[in-house]
Design a protein around this motif. Structure first.
Motif, PDB file in Angstrom:
ATOM      1  N   THR A  47      23.957  34.149 111.550  1.00 45.37           N
ATOM      2  CA  THR A  47      25.010  35.101 111.932  1.00 45.37           C
ATOM      3  C   THR A  47      24.519  36.514 111.680  1.00 45.37           C
ATOM      4  N   ASP A  48      24.913  37.435 112.535  1.00 44.76           N
ATOM      5  CA  ASP A  48      24.477  38.825 112.441  1.00 44.76           C
ATOM      6  C   ASP A  48      25.616  39.707 112.939  1.00 44.76           C
ATOM      7  N   MET A  49      25.893  40.777 112.209  1.00 45.70           N
ATOM      8  CA  MET A  49      27.050  41.635 112.506  1.00 45.70           C
ATOM      9  C   MET A  49      26.588  43.024 112.940  1.00 45.70           C
ATOM     10  N   SER A  76      17.577  36.718 119.116  1.00 41.34           N
ATOM     11  CA  SER A  76      16.269  37.101 118.595  1.00 41.34           C
ATOM     12  C   SER A  76      15.964  36.342 117.301  1.00 41.34           C
ATOM     13  N   ASP A  77      16.951  36.197 116.427  1.00 44.21           N
ATOM     14  CA  ASP A  77      16.751  35.420 115.192  1.00 44.21           C
ATOM     15  C   ASP A  77      16.444  33.959 115.509  1.00 44.21           C
ATOM     16  N   LEU A  78      17.129  33.437 116.495  1.00 47.10           N
ATOM     17  CA  LEU A  78      16.911  32.038 116.870  1.00 47.10           C
ATOM     18  C   LEU A  78      15.501  31.859 117.454  1.00 47.10           C
ATOM     19  N   THR A 150       9.259  28.585 110.133  1.00 46.46           N
ATOM     20  CA  THR A 150       9.819  29.394 109.047  1.00 46.46           C
ATOM     21  C   THR A 150       8.930  30.610 108.764  1.00 46.46           C
ATOM     22  N   ARG A 151       9.323  31.374 107.750  1.00 49.77           N
ATOM     23  CA  ARG A 151       8.518  32.528 107.334  1.00 49.77           C
ATOM     24  C   ARG A 151       7.426  32.105 106.342  1.00 49.77           C
ATOM     25  N   SER A 152       7.458  30.870 105.894  1.00 49.61           N
ATOM     26  CA  SER A 152       6.660  30.498 104.713  1.00 49.61           C
ATOM     27  C   SER A 152       5.400  29.694 105.027  1.00 49.61           C
ATOM     28  N   ILE A 197       8.668  35.693 112.458  1.00 50.54           N
ATOM     29  CA  ILE A 197       9.869  36.494 112.152  1.00 50.54           C
ATOM     30  C   ILE A 197      10.101  37.406 113.354  1.00 50.54           C
ATOM     31  N   ASP A 198      11.334  37.811 113.592  1.00 50.76           N
ATOM     32  CA  ASP A 198      11.550  38.839 114.612  1.00 50.76           C
ATOM     33  C   ASP A 198      11.609  40.184 113.909  1.00 50.76           C
ATOM     34  N   ILE A 199      11.132  41.224 114.606  1.00 55.87           N
ATOM     35  CA  ILE A 199      11.061  42.545 113.970  1.00 55.87           C
ATOM     36  C   ILE A 199      12.384  43.270 114.190  1.00 55.87           C
ATOM     37  N   SER A 200      13.223  43.261 113.160  1.00 52.30           N
ATOM     38  CA  SER A 200      14.500  43.975 113.243  1.00 52.30           C
ATOM     39  C   SER A 200      14.481  45.225 112.368  1.00 52.30           C
ATOM     40  N   ASP A 201      13.819  45.142 111.211  1.00 54.25           N
ATOM     41  CA  ASP A 201      13.800  46.292 110.298  1.00 54.25           C
ATOM     42  C   ASP A 201      12.520  47.118 110.440  1.00 54.25           C
TER      43      ASP A 201
HETATM   44  N1  LIG Z   1      26.005  38.063 102.738  1.00 48.02           N
HETATM   45  C1  LIG Z   1      25.151  37.027 102.806  1.00 48.02           C
HETATM   46  N2  LIG Z   1      25.500  35.819 102.309  1.00 48.02           N
HETATM   47  C2  LIG Z   1      24.640  34.782 102.386  1.00 48.02           C
HETATM   48  N3  LIG Z   1      23.421  34.855 102.910  1.00 48.02           N
HETATM   49  C3  LIG Z   1      23.024  36.024 103.415  1.00 48.02           C
HETATM   50  C4  LIG Z   1      23.871  37.166 103.385  1.00 48.02           C
HETATM   51  N4  LIG Z   1      23.196  38.186 103.955  1.00 48.02           N
HETATM   52  C5  LIG Z   1      22.001  37.700 104.332  1.00 48.02           C
HETATM   53  N5  LIG Z   1      21.885  36.400 104.014  1.00 48.02           N
HETATM   54  C6  LIG Z   1      20.741  35.518 104.246  1.00 48.02           C
HETATM   55  O1  LIG Z   1      19.564  36.174 103.802  1.00 48.02           O
HETATM   56  C7  LIG Z   1      18.430  35.861 104.632  1.00 48.02           C
HETATM   57  C8  LIG Z   1      17.789  37.151 105.136  1.00 48.02           C
HETATM   58  O2  LIG Z   1      18.747  37.849 105.909  1.00 48.02           O
HETATM   59  P1  LIG Z   1      18.392  39.100 106.813  1.00 48.02           P
HETATM   60  O3  LIG Z   1      19.686  39.656 107.316  1.00 48.02           O
HETATM   61  O4  LIG Z   1      17.456  39.983 106.109  1.00 48.02           O
HETATM   62  O5  LIG Z   1      17.587  38.374 107.993  1.00 48.02           O
HETATM   63  P2  LIG Z   1      17.675  38.665 109.519  1.00 48.02           P
HETATM   64  O6  LIG Z   1      18.997  38.199 110.033  1.00 48.02           O
HETATM   65  O7  LIG Z   1      16.466  38.112 110.171  1.00 48.02           O
HETATM   66  O8  LIG Z   1      17.588  40.259 109.541  1.00 48.02           O
HETATM   67  P3  LIG Z   1      18.429  41.277 110.449  1.00 48.02           P
HETATM   68  O9  LIG Z   1      19.845  41.277 109.897  1.00 48.02           O
HETATM   69  O10 LIG Z   1      17.715  42.568 110.213  1.00 48.02           O
HETATM   70  O11 LIG Z   1      18.344  40.751 111.836  1.00 48.02           O
HETATM   71  C9  LIG Z   1      18.972  34.966 105.736  1.00 48.02           C
HETATM   72  O12 LIG Z   1      18.734  33.625 105.369  1.00 48.02           O
HETATM   73  C10 LIG Z   1      20.480  35.241 105.716  1.00 48.02           C
HETATM   74  O13 LIG Z   1      21.222  34.126 106.179  1.00 48.02           O
END
Ligand SMILES: Nc1ncnc2c1ncn2[C@@H]1O[C@H](COP(=O)(O)OP(=O)(O)OP(=O)(O)O)[C@@H](O)[C@H]1O
Ligand SMILES: Cc1ncc(C[n+]2csc(CCOP(=O)(O)O)c2C)c(N)n1
Ligand SMILES: [Mg+2]
Length: 315
Positions: A47-49, A76-78, A150-152, A197-201
């Motif tokens: 999920t992403d907001m 993009s995350d998927l 994964t990232r690992s 990984i996708d480059i978001s940051d």
């Molecule tokens: N509030 C939260 N509660 C639980 N898990 C979280 C929370 N925020 C982030 N995470 C988890 O932390 C990990 C890293 O999240 P992050 O948002 O950095 O990744 P991302 O989604 O690839 O980045 P971006 O938001 O820049 O696209 C992920 O597994 C995400 O599900």
């Protein structure tokens, strides 16, 4: 006078745009959606907001582009997990002052992209308030291969690749980018992607997530980093590189493969977009930038990070 248009009118409108697919048991309309998970595939959830003011402003973004971006960042995350999208849930905090046409436009932008990527909208939540536009998308997908990426999984000696070009995303790319779902699919069919990984940051932030999770380091050839022509040419070279490293929201894929697979990708790029070998994974932790003049500098963890205190990390 136009008839009133409230929460349930919008939900009904969305429901009409997103009829249940044949494979869903139940989509929009009940207390939850019902899916039957595939038995032989990993299920991927994220999920992403997006928040007006932080992830976009209106204008230059239109409501359609804001809705589009909210789904695109999740796709993009998927893609970065080597996944194929299946369905999505959408939560909206709509500004009361903007009216129903605005709300529909947000959803139309999202629905158009959902159709393009065959994502089924199966539910969500609609709220209104006196604050700015906030959109959250939760995405559901399945791994393309037996296992997701994964990232690992990086090991020393791996070659590091990046798709596309980096930097200057604020000049509209962050609203209009194509999530690299098809590219991740093609790559995973031609090589074994060891980590991704996708480059978001920004590269200079997201690379470290791979390094940290894989417990390895990296050497990066500065001259190889593909700088987008979105980064204006009047910047001196060093600062153009800095933009490519840390602007973020490129939504390109950063991944590692074995040297054998790396050579294969260099000799025959399976993608229709640029693919660049930018460095290697090392045993020594940390990241070192190798410059064209032979000098070396350490790559700093720069890039976007949400502050929880109103201060930057190094203030
Ligand atoms: N509030 C939260 N509660 C639980 N898990 C979280 C929370 N925020 C982030 N995470 C988890 O932390 C990990 C890293 O999240 P992050 O948002 O950095 O990744 P991302 O989604 O690839 O980045 P971006 O938001 O820049 O696209 C992920 O597994 C995400 O599900
Ligand atoms: C108005 C406005 N100001 C700044 C930016 C740039 N920006 C915002 S969030 C982010 C990183 C990814 O976010 P997250 O970590 O939440 O996925 C970046 C690079 C923008 N797009 N719009
Ligand atoms: Mg990500």
């Amino acid at each position: 006078m136009t008839p009133p248009f409230h929460e349930f009118d919008l939900i009904q409108w969305i429901r009409e745009q997103c009829p249940d697919s044949q494979t869903d048991l139940l989509g929009i309309g009940d207390d939850t959606a019902i899916l039957q998970p595939l038995k032989d595939r990993e299920l991927l959830l994220a999920t992403d907001m997006l928040m007006e003011g932080t992830h976009f402003t209106l204008p230059p973004a239109t409501p359609e582009l804001a809705g589009r971006k909210a789904l695109a960042v999740n796709l993009s995350d998927l893609a970065a997990m080597g996944g194929k999208p299946h369905s999505a849930l959408v939560s909206l905090a709509l500004p009361q002052s903007k009216g129903p046409e605005f709300a529909k436009a947000v959803m139309q932008g999202m629905i158009d992209l959902a159709q393009e990527f065959q994502v089924q909208l199966i539910g969500g939540d609609t709220n209104s308030w006196q604050g700015p536009l906030v959109i959250n998308v939760a995405i559901i997908g399945t791994a393309l291969q037996a296992q997701s990426v994964t990232r690992s999984g990086s090991t020393p000696g791996d070659w590091i690749f990046v798709t596309g070009k980096l930097g200057g995303s604020i000049h509209s790319h962050h609203l209009t980018f194509t999530p690299r779902v098809d590219e991740a699919n093609r790559l995973s069919q031609s090589v074994t992607i060891k980590s991704m990984i996708d480059i978001s940051d920004g590269l200079a932030s997201d690379l470290f997530h791979i390094l940290d999770e894989s417990k390895v380091g990296a050497q990066i050839n500065a001259a190889e980093i593909p700088i987008s022509n979105r980064v204006t040419l009047d910047h001196p070279q060093t600062s153009r590189l800095q933009h490519a490293l840390s602007d973020g929201e490129d939504f390109e894929l950063l991944f590692t493969v074995s040297p054998e697979d790396g050579k294969r990708l260099v000799s025959q790029n399976p993608l229709q977009i640029k693919l660049t070998h930018i460095g290697e994974i090392t045993q020594e932790q940390g990241a070192v930038l190798h410059h064209a003049d032979g000098s070396r500098t350490s790559l700093k963890r720069t890039g976007w990070e949400h502050s929880l205190s109103g201060q930057k990390r190094n203030d």
